[in-house]
Design a protein around this motif. Structure first.
Motif, PDB file in Angstrom:
ATOM      1  N   THR A  15      19.006  19.738  46.973  1.00 25.10           N
ATOM      2  CA  THR A  15      17.969  18.808  47.426  1.00 25.10           C
ATOM      3  C   THR A  15      18.411  17.344  47.413  1.00 25.10           C
ATOM      4  N   PRO A  16      18.968  16.812  46.317  1.00 24.14           N
ATOM      5  CA  PRO A  16      19.373  15.398  46.362  1.00 24.14           C
ATOM      6  C   PRO A  16      20.405  15.110  47.451  1.00 24.14           C
ATOM      7  N   LEU A  17      21.380  15.981  47.597  1.00 26.04           N
ATOM      8  CA  LEU A  17      22.412  15.804  48.612  1.00 26.04           C
ATOM      9  C   LEU A  17      21.823  15.916  50.013  1.00 26.04           C
ATOM     10  N   ALA A  18      20.944  16.894  50.215  1.00 27.33           N
ATOM     11  CA  ALA A  18      20.292  17.055  51.519  1.00 27.33           C
ATOM     12  C   ALA A  18      19.437  15.823  51.838  1.00 27.33           C
ATOM     13  N   ALA A  19      18.739  15.299  50.845  1.00 30.79           N
ATOM     14  CA  ALA A  19      17.912  14.103  51.066  1.00 30.79           C
ATOM     15  C   ALA A  19      18.785  12.903  51.427  1.00 30.79           C
ATOM     16  N   ILE A  64      10.215   9.512  48.174  1.00 32.89           N
ATOM     17  CA  ILE A  64      11.308   8.609  47.829  1.00 32.89           C
ATOM     18  C   ILE A  64      11.311   7.519  48.904  1.00 32.89           C
ATOM     19  N   PRO A  65      10.728   6.365  48.599  1.00 31.81           N
ATOM     20  CA  PRO A  65      10.643   5.310  49.613  1.00 31.81           C
ATOM     21  C   PRO A  65      12.023   4.782  50.006  1.00 31.81           C
ATOM     22  N   ASN A  66      12.156   4.467  51.270  1.00 33.46           N
ATOM     23  CA  ASN A  66      13.403   3.885  51.801  1.00 33.46           C
ATOM     24  C   ASN A  66      14.634   4.682  51.372  1.00 33.46           C
ATOM     25  N   THR A  67      14.545   5.973  51.542  1.00 32.43           N
ATOM     26  CA  THR A  67      15.606   6.888  51.106  1.00 32.43           C
ATOM     27  C   THR A  67      16.941   6.539  51.730  1.00 32.43           C
ATOM     28  N   PHE A  73      23.240   8.905  43.863  1.00 34.71           N
ATOM     29  CA  PHE A  73      22.867   8.791  42.455  1.00 34.71           C
ATOM     30  C   PHE A  73      21.417   8.315  42.315  1.00 34.71           C
ATOM     31  N   GLU A  74      21.040   7.296  43.077  1.00 37.99           N
ATOM     32  CA  GLU A  74      19.675   6.771  43.010  1.00 37.99           C
ATOM     33  C   GLU A  74      18.658   7.815  43.462  1.00 37.99           C
ATOM     34  N   ILE A  75      18.992   8.551  44.509  1.00 41.32           N
ATOM     35  CA  ILE A  75      18.085   9.598  45.005  1.00 41.32           C
ATOM     36  C   ILE A  75      17.937  10.702  43.967  1.00 41.32           C
ATOM     37  N   SER A  76      19.042  11.125  43.371  1.00 39.40           N
ATOM     38  CA  SER A  76      18.990  12.162  42.330  1.00 39.40           C
ATOM     39  C   SER A  76      18.106  11.721  41.167  1.00 39.40           C
ATOM     40  N   ASN A  77      18.295  10.475  40.721  1.00 38.21           N
ATOM     41  CA  ASN A  77      17.478   9.951  39.622  1.00 38.21           C
ATOM     42  C   ASN A  77      16.005   9.882  39.994  1.00 38.21           C
ATOM     43  N   GLU A  78      15.744   9.458  41.217  1.00 40.04           N
ATOM     44  CA  GLU A  78      14.348   9.341  41.641  1.00 40.04           C
ATOM     45  C   GLU A  78      13.679  10.722  41.724  1.00 40.04           C
ATOM     46  N   ILE A  79      14.398  11.705  42.243  1.00 38.11           N
ATOM     47  CA  ILE A  79      13.841  13.065  42.290  1.00 38.11           C
ATOM     48  C   ILE A  79      13.572  13.562  40.874  1.00 38.11           C
ATOM     49  N   TYR A  80      14.522  13.330  39.973  1.00 39.02           N
ATOM     50  CA  TYR A  80      14.346  13.750  38.584  1.00 39.02           C
ATOM     51  C   TYR A  80      13.122  13.072  37.956  1.00 39.02           C
ATOM     52  N   ASN A  81      13.017  11.750  38.122  1.00 38.56           N
ATOM     53  CA  ASN A  81      11.895  11.009  37.537  1.00 38.56           C
ATOM     54  C   ASN A  81      10.554  11.454  38.112  1.00 38.56           C
ATOM     55  N   LEU A  82      10.505  11.663  39.422  1.00 41.11           N
ATOM     56  CA  LEU A  82       9.264  12.129  40.050  1.00 41.11           C
ATOM     57  C   LEU A  82       8.912  13.541  39.594  1.00 41.11           C
TER      58      LEU A  82
END
Length: 171
Positions: A15-19, A64-67, A73-82
């Motif tokens: 998911t993070p990589l696909a996003a 994830i705004p402005n993906t 790394f930022e996307i992975s962290n944001e998915i984890y936090n959400l």
């Protein structure tokens, strides 16, 4: 301390990589970052990828705004936090608003194929199914609104996405 449910969900997930890769591609495949309304096609200026979550607290799509402006790394962290906020039941309305394209990942459920439904005010949704261990590949699909885009355009996006994801996995 890491939330086990959120960590387990993301461990080994595409998911993070696909996003990350989809967000970059949506800038050139604008018809997939759009929606149909009242006989017209509206194209979003920004890319806000939604991630579908259902961990026994009802289906929610976190945003994830402005993906497209974020690192992997930022996307992975944001998915984890959400995901942690989802598990803790502390998601805000902002966390659930304004996605322009959605990704749903049922690979942890060992589902090898499914057809996700396009969300309201979107033209496409990416589905990630379980890996086929014998063939050493993952199955991803794209459901899209034919009023907004064509099968050929959707296939080109999907082909580019698969190629970009595979390049990361080869490293």
């Amino acid at each position: 301390k890491k939330d086990n449910k959120a960590f387990d969900l993301l461990e080994g997930s595409l998911t993070p990589l696909a996003a990350y890769e989809a967000a970059k591609l949506l800038k050139t495949h604008q018809s997939l970052n759009a929606f149909y309304y009242d006989g017209h096609i509206a194209i979003y200026k920004n890319v806000h990828i939604g991630i579908a979550l259902d961990l026994d607290n009802g289906l929610k799509v976190v945003t994830i705004p402005n993906t497209d402006q974020k690192s992997l790394f930022e996307i992975s962290n944001e998915i984890y936090n959400l995901t942690c906020k989802y598990v803790a039941r502390t998601l805000s309305p902002t966390d659930l608003a304004s996605s322009t394209f959605t990704i749903t990942d049922l690979s942890s459920e060992d589902v090898h194929y499914f057809r996700p439904l396009v969300n309201r005010q979107q033209s496409a949704i990416l589905g990630i199914a379980a890996s086929d261990k014998q063939l050493n590949r993952s199955i991803i699909s794209l459901t899209f609104d034919h009023r907004v885009t064509t099968g050929k355009q959707a296939a080109q996006f999907l082909k580019s996405l698969v190629h970009a994801v595979e390049k990361h996995l080869e490293k």
